[in-house]
Design an enzyme around this catalytic site. Structure first.
Site, PDB file in Angstrom:
ATOM      1  N   ARG A  94      -9.790  -2.159  -7.240  1.00 23.04           N
ATOM      2  CA  ARG A  94      -9.470  -1.508  -5.683  1.00 23.04           C
ATOM      3  C   ARG A  94      -9.443   0.071  -5.566  1.00 23.04           C
ATOM      4  O   ARG A  94      -9.982   0.443  -4.658  1.00 23.04           O
ATOM      5  CB  ARG A  94      -8.207  -2.402  -5.209  1.00 23.04           C
ATOM      6  CG  ARG A  94      -8.275  -3.740  -4.971  1.00 23.04           C
ATOM      7  CD  ARG A  94      -6.757  -4.237  -4.622  1.00 23.04           C
ATOM      8  NE  ARG A  94      -6.630  -3.899  -2.948  1.00 23.04           N
ATOM      9  CZ  ARG A  94      -5.550  -4.285  -2.492  1.00 23.04           C
ATOM     10  NH1 ARG A  94      -4.266  -4.951  -3.072  1.00 23.04           N
ATOM     11  NH2 ARG A  94      -5.465  -3.869  -1.275  1.00 23.04           N
ATOM     12  N   CYS A 132       0.492   1.463  -2.545  1.00 25.74           N
ATOM     13  CA  CYS A 132      -0.219   0.314  -3.119  1.00 25.74           C
ATOM     14  C   CYS A 132      -1.108  -0.039  -1.594  1.00 25.74           C
ATOM     15  O   CYS A 132      -1.622   0.859  -0.954  1.00 25.74           O
ATOM     16  CB  CYS A 132       0.810  -0.791  -3.493  1.00 25.74           C
ATOM     17  SG  CYS A 132       2.091  -1.103  -2.150  1.00 25.74           S
TER      18      CYS A 132
END
Length: 285
Positions: free
Chosen positions: A181, A238
Site C-alpha cells: 500500500r 495509516c
C-alpha cells in the site's frame, strides 16, 4: 489501581485491580474494519463489568473529508464517556479483540482529552480467555461518570504539519501500512494508492505481533532503524488513524510520549486531489 502511567496491563494484573474496592472502569472497544460490528461480540461475552463503546460512532467523528476516523466532537465524546461511567481521575482499562488497534485508538483518545489514568489490556480479549478468567453476558448500568473532555493533551498532525514533518531533514513521519500500500502497488480501501512524499514505511507487524508488544529496548531499536532516534520529531499515519494510534502507543512504550498522530491519515490526505502522492520504496534520507 496503581501505576496507571504504565500504558499496558496484563490479564493477571487486571484481575487483582478488579478485586479492589474501587476497581477501574472497563471499556470494551472490539472492532473490525469491515464488520460485523463489535457489539455482537460484546453481547456474546465480555469482561464482567465492561461497557461497550463503539469506535466508529462514539470514539470518532463521522467519516468525510477529514478522514474515515476523524476526531470526535468533544461534547458528544464527553457524553459517551460519562454514560460509560468514566470518572475524572479514575483508572480506565480498554480492550479489544486482540490486535490492539481499536484499544490503542481508545487509549489515545482518552489521553488526548486529558484523561491520563488509562491502560490497555495486553493481548485483549484472547489474553483474558487464555487465562481462564470469567466472562459475562450481562450489560452493566454504571453510575454516570463526571469526566470532562479537554482536547489537546496529545499532539495531533493536520495535513500541513504531516507534510512538513515528512519533508524535514530532522523529523520522521511513519507510514505504518503494509508495504504494497505504501509503495502504491495496491489500495484496497482509499481511492488513491501511494504515500505522503517523504514518509518512511514501517509496517505495524515490525513492532507489534498479534497485539503483543516487545520490551521497550526492542521497540527503540526497531524505531531507530526507521530513523526515529532520541529527540527526532516523529509522527505516524495509516489509512484512517487507527493503526497509527497503535504506533503512537508503541512509541510511548519506547519512551517517546511526544509522538504525534496524523488522525486523518491517508484517507484525509487523498481527499484533496491537489495533494502530492509518492510511490515506490522509502526514500533515502
Amino acid at each position: 489501581m496503581s501505576g496507571t502511567e504504565e500504558p499496558l496491563i496484563e490479564a493477571e494484573q487486571l484481575v487483582a485491580a478488579l478485586a479492589e474496592p474501587d476497581p477501574p472502569t472497563l471499556l470494551d472497544v472490539r472492532w473490525r474494519l469491515t464488520g460485523p460490528p463489535g457489539r455482537e461480540d460484546y453481547a456474546a461475552g465480555h469482561l464482567p463489568g465492561a461497557v461497550f463503546v463503539d469506535l466508529d460512532t462514539a470514539l470518532c467523528g463521522p467519516p468525510g473529508a477529514a478522514g474515515r476516523h476523524p476526531l470526535p466532537d468533544p461534547a458528544a465524546l464527553q457524553a459517551v464517556l460519562r454514560a460509560a461511567g468514566v470518572r475524572a481521575g479514575h483508572p480506565v482499562v480498554v480492550y479489544d479483540g486482540g490486535d490492539g488497534m481499536a484499544a490503542a485508538r481508545a487509549w489515545w483518545t482518552l489521553r488526548w482529552v486529558g484523561h491520563r489514568p488509562v491502560r490497555l489490556l495486553h493481548g485483549g480479549w484472547p489474553a483474558w480467555l487464555a487465562a481462564g478468567l470469567p466472562i459475562s453476558t450481562e450489560a452493566p448500568a454504571p453510575p454516570p461518570g463526571d469526566v470532562t473532555v479537554r482536547p489537546g493533551a496529545l499532539p495531533v498532525l493536520d495535513t500541513a504539519a504531516a507534510a512538513a514533518l515528512a519533508a524535514a531533514d530532522e523529523g520522521v513521519l511513519l507510514d505504518v501500512r503494509a508495504a504494497p500500500r505504501y509503495r502504491g502497488e495496491t489500495e484496497p480501501i482509499d481511492p488513491v494508492a501511494g504515500h505522503v512524499p517523504g514518509a518512511v514505511n514501517l509496517p505495524a507487524p515490525e513492532y507489534v505481533t498479534e497485539g503483543r508488544f516487545p520490551a521497550a529496548e526492542a521497540l527503540r531499536e526497531r524505531f531507530a532503524a526507521a530513523g526515529v532516534t532520541e529527540g527526532t520529531p516523529v509522527g505516524a499515519y495509516c489509512g484512517s488513524g487507527v493503526t497509527a494510534a497503535q504506533a503512537v502507543f508503541a512509541l510511548h512504550l519506547a519512551g517517546r510520549p511526544d509522538a504525534a498522530l496524523y488522525v486523518g491519515s491517508w484517507s484525509n490526505w487523498v481527499a484533496d486531489p491537489d495533494r502530492p502522492v509518492a510511490t515506490g520504496e522509502t526514500p533515502q534520507r
